[in-house]
Design a protein around this motif. Sequence first.
Motif, PDB file in Angstrom:
ATOM      1  N   LEU A 296      47.321 248.569  13.332  1.00  0.00           N
ATOM      2  CA  LEU A 296      48.254 248.833  14.421  1.00  0.00           C
ATOM      3  C   LEU A 296      48.133 247.774  15.513  1.00  0.00           C
ATOM      4  N   ARG A 297      46.921 247.443  15.895  1.00  0.00           N
ATOM      5  CA  ARG A 297      46.714 246.440  16.939  1.00  0.00           C
ATOM      6  C   ARG A 297      47.254 245.079  16.514  1.00  0.00           C
ATOM      7  N   THR A 298      47.008 244.737  15.259  1.00  0.00           N
ATOM      8  CA  THR A 298      47.498 243.453  14.754  1.00  0.00           C
ATOM      9  C   THR A 298      49.015 243.426  14.727  1.00  0.00           C
ATOM     10  N   ALA A 299      49.619 244.532  14.264  1.00  0.00           N
ATOM     11  CA  ALA A 299      51.080 244.598  14.185  1.00  0.00           C
ATOM     12  C   ALA A 299      51.725 244.540  15.558  1.00  0.00           C
ATOM     13  N   GLN A 300      51.152 245.219  16.534  1.00  0.00           N
ATOM     14  CA  GLN A 300      51.690 245.197  17.892  1.00  0.00           C
ATOM     15  C   GLN A 300      51.656 243.792  18.470  1.00  0.00           C
ATOM     16  N   TRP A 301      50.553 243.100  18.223  1.00  0.00           N
ATOM     17  CA  TRP A 301      50.465 241.721  18.721  1.00  0.00           C
ATOM     18  C   TRP A 301      51.491 240.827  18.034  1.00  0.00           C
ATOM     19  N   LEU A 302      51.618 240.979  16.708  1.00  0.00           N
ATOM     20  CA  LEU A 302      52.538 240.129  15.967  1.00  0.00           C
ATOM     21  C   LEU A 302      53.980 240.375  16.389  1.00  0.00           C
ATOM     22  N   LYS A 303      54.319 241.632  16.658  1.00  0.00           N
ATOM     23  CA  LYS A 303      55.660 241.946  17.157  1.00  0.00           C
ATOM     24  C   LYS A 303      55.919 241.239  18.478  1.00  0.00           C
ATOM     25  N   ALA A 304      54.931 241.331  19.381  1.00  0.00           N
ATOM     26  CA  ALA A 304      55.087 240.706  20.696  1.00  0.00           C
ATOM     27  C   ALA A 304      55.160 239.191  20.591  1.00  0.00           C
ATOM     28  N   ALA A 305      54.393 238.628  19.642  1.00  0.00           N
ATOM     29  CA  ALA A 305      54.363 237.171  19.497  1.00  0.00           C
ATOM     30  C   ALA A 305      55.577 236.638  18.756  1.00  0.00           C
ATOM     31  N   ALA A 306      56.252 237.504  17.994  1.00  0.00           N
ATOM     32  CA  ALA A 306      57.352 237.053  17.145  1.00  0.00           C
ATOM     33  C   ALA A 306      58.456 236.378  17.943  1.00  0.00           C
ATOM     34  N   GLY A 307      58.704 236.872  19.140  1.00  0.00           N
ATOM     35  CA  GLY A 307      59.761 236.286  19.959  1.00  0.00           C
ATOM     36  C   GLY A 307      59.490 234.864  20.372  1.00  0.00           C
ATOM     37  N   SER A 308      58.207 234.489  20.426  1.00  0.00           N
ATOM     38  CA  SER A 308      57.858 233.130  20.843  1.00  0.00           C
ATOM     39  C   SER A 308      57.654 232.186  19.669  1.00  0.00           C
ATOM     40  N   LEU A 309      57.811 232.725  18.441  1.00  0.00           N
ATOM     41  CA  LEU A 309      57.582 231.871  17.284  1.00  0.00           C
ATOM     42  C   LEU A 309      58.741 230.920  17.031  1.00  0.00           C
ATOM     43  N   GLY A 310      59.921 231.249  17.567  1.00  0.00           N
ATOM     44  CA  GLY A 310      61.066 230.376  17.370  1.00  0.00           C
ATOM     45  C   GLY A 310      61.719 230.618  16.025  1.00  0.00           C
ATOM     46  N   PRO A 311      62.875 229.980  15.792  1.00  0.00           N
ATOM     47  CA  PRO A 311      63.578 230.176  14.522  1.00  0.00           C
ATOM     48  C   PRO A 311      62.813 229.530  13.382  1.00  0.00           C
ATOM     49  N   PRO A 312      62.968 230.048  12.160  1.00  0.00           N
ATOM     50  CA  PRO A 312      62.302 229.457  10.999  1.00  0.00           C
ATOM     51  C   PRO A 312      62.690 227.999  10.832  1.00  0.00           C
ATOM     52  N   GLN A 313      61.698 227.158  10.497  1.00  0.00           N
ATOM     53  CA  GLN A 313      61.938 225.737  10.324  1.00  0.00           C
ATOM     54  C   GLN A 313      61.984 225.334   8.849  1.00  0.00           C
ATOM     55  N   LEU A 314      61.611 226.266   7.958  1.00  0.00           N
ATOM     56  CA  LEU A 314      61.552 225.958   6.547  1.00  0.00           C
ATOM     57  C   LEU A 314      62.806 226.435   5.849  1.00  0.00           C
ATOM     58  N   GLN A 315      63.237 225.659   4.871  1.00  0.00           N
ATOM     59  CA  GLN A 315      64.383 226.048   4.083  1.00  0.00           C
ATOM     60  C   GLN A 315      63.922 226.900   2.905  1.00  0.00           C
ATOM     61  N   GLU A 316      64.742 227.859   2.527  1.00  0.00           N
ATOM     62  CA  GLU A 316      64.377 228.711   1.389  1.00  0.00           C
ATOM     63  C   GLU A 316      64.283 227.866   0.128  1.00  0.00           C
ATOM     64  N   LYS A 317      63.210 228.121  -0.645  1.00  0.00           N
ATOM     65  CA  LYS A 317      63.025 227.392  -1.895  1.00  0.00           C
ATOM     66  C   LYS A 317      63.085 228.347  -3.061  1.00  0.00           C
TER      67      LYS A 317
END
Length: 319
Positions: A296-317
């Motif tokens: 739960l703690r990890t998921a809450q942090w990842l949710k909060a951090a997701a907004g600052s990760l920016g758009p995906p830079q990798l193309q689907e392979k």
Amino acid sequence: MDGAWVYLVTGGCGFVGERIVELLSQQDYIKEVRVFDSVAREEVEKFSTGTENVVRACCALSIPYLLYTSSIAAVGPNTSCEPLLRGNEDTQYTGEVELPYGKTKAMAEKIVLEANGAKLSNGGTLRTCILRANTVYGEKAGFLQELYLLARARRGVLNYLEPEDTERNHTYVGNVAWMHVLAARHLQLKAELLAGQVYYCYDDTPSRKGFLVRHQLLSSADPSVKLGSHIPYWKMWLMIQLHRIIRAILSPFWRPQPFLNVPLLNTIVTTFSFETDKASRHFGYKPLFTWQESRLRTAQWLKAAAGSLGPPQLQEKKN
């Protein structure tokens, strides 16, 4: 004397170190927690190893206790990629360590263990012990952010490299830090038992299959993340070689960073797991956080951090 202890945490601004400092600051038997950290520079890398300097400082300044944070990588896998299935601190495993990181950890462990019993400048004796971490997850775990970006770039699909029968231990960062706090305290109280010992870090994270743990952590933060398929060894090996060729061709103009190498790939696909209760027997360790709380703690942090990760830079392979 309780309330008079001063603790120094080297690397105290790092992923695990920060949590150790946080927990130490909550203990009423500690007077002060000091933090030392730095970024390695070329001008200081020429001076011996950091561990040797720490041991010398302990002896010169009469610091009687030293707890060293090591890694399971100090044990293996070896260059022959021999598996270790649910071993413990006493399991014999030989051969040269595969990864450079593991080699330096093994060298540092040797320095720390040999320093146990060294004489201090005030006539006292240095007591040392070692904790070996494994794959540590939790808030601020950079590899989880990277995996989440990869999954987003592939429309929520999380593929994995290790075969499904590969076993690896995972431990929540808060529990790794808590084990440090307890081990340091009991090294002072029961030096005759802990001095010269090595302990693996562990908790109740349920699965030894790393790809399942990673999926549970990421899907708890984002239910759209789906477990994908296993990427065959030969395919990733070819990708690594192709990347090396492209890098060599483009080196005069562009040097892309290697995303993986063969020794690391070999380590990922090799079973290397342990099963132990030594820390519980020697200094009463019990996980401070359950698996449910850790996830739960990890998921809450990842949710909060997701907004600052920016758009995906990798193309689907396509696999």
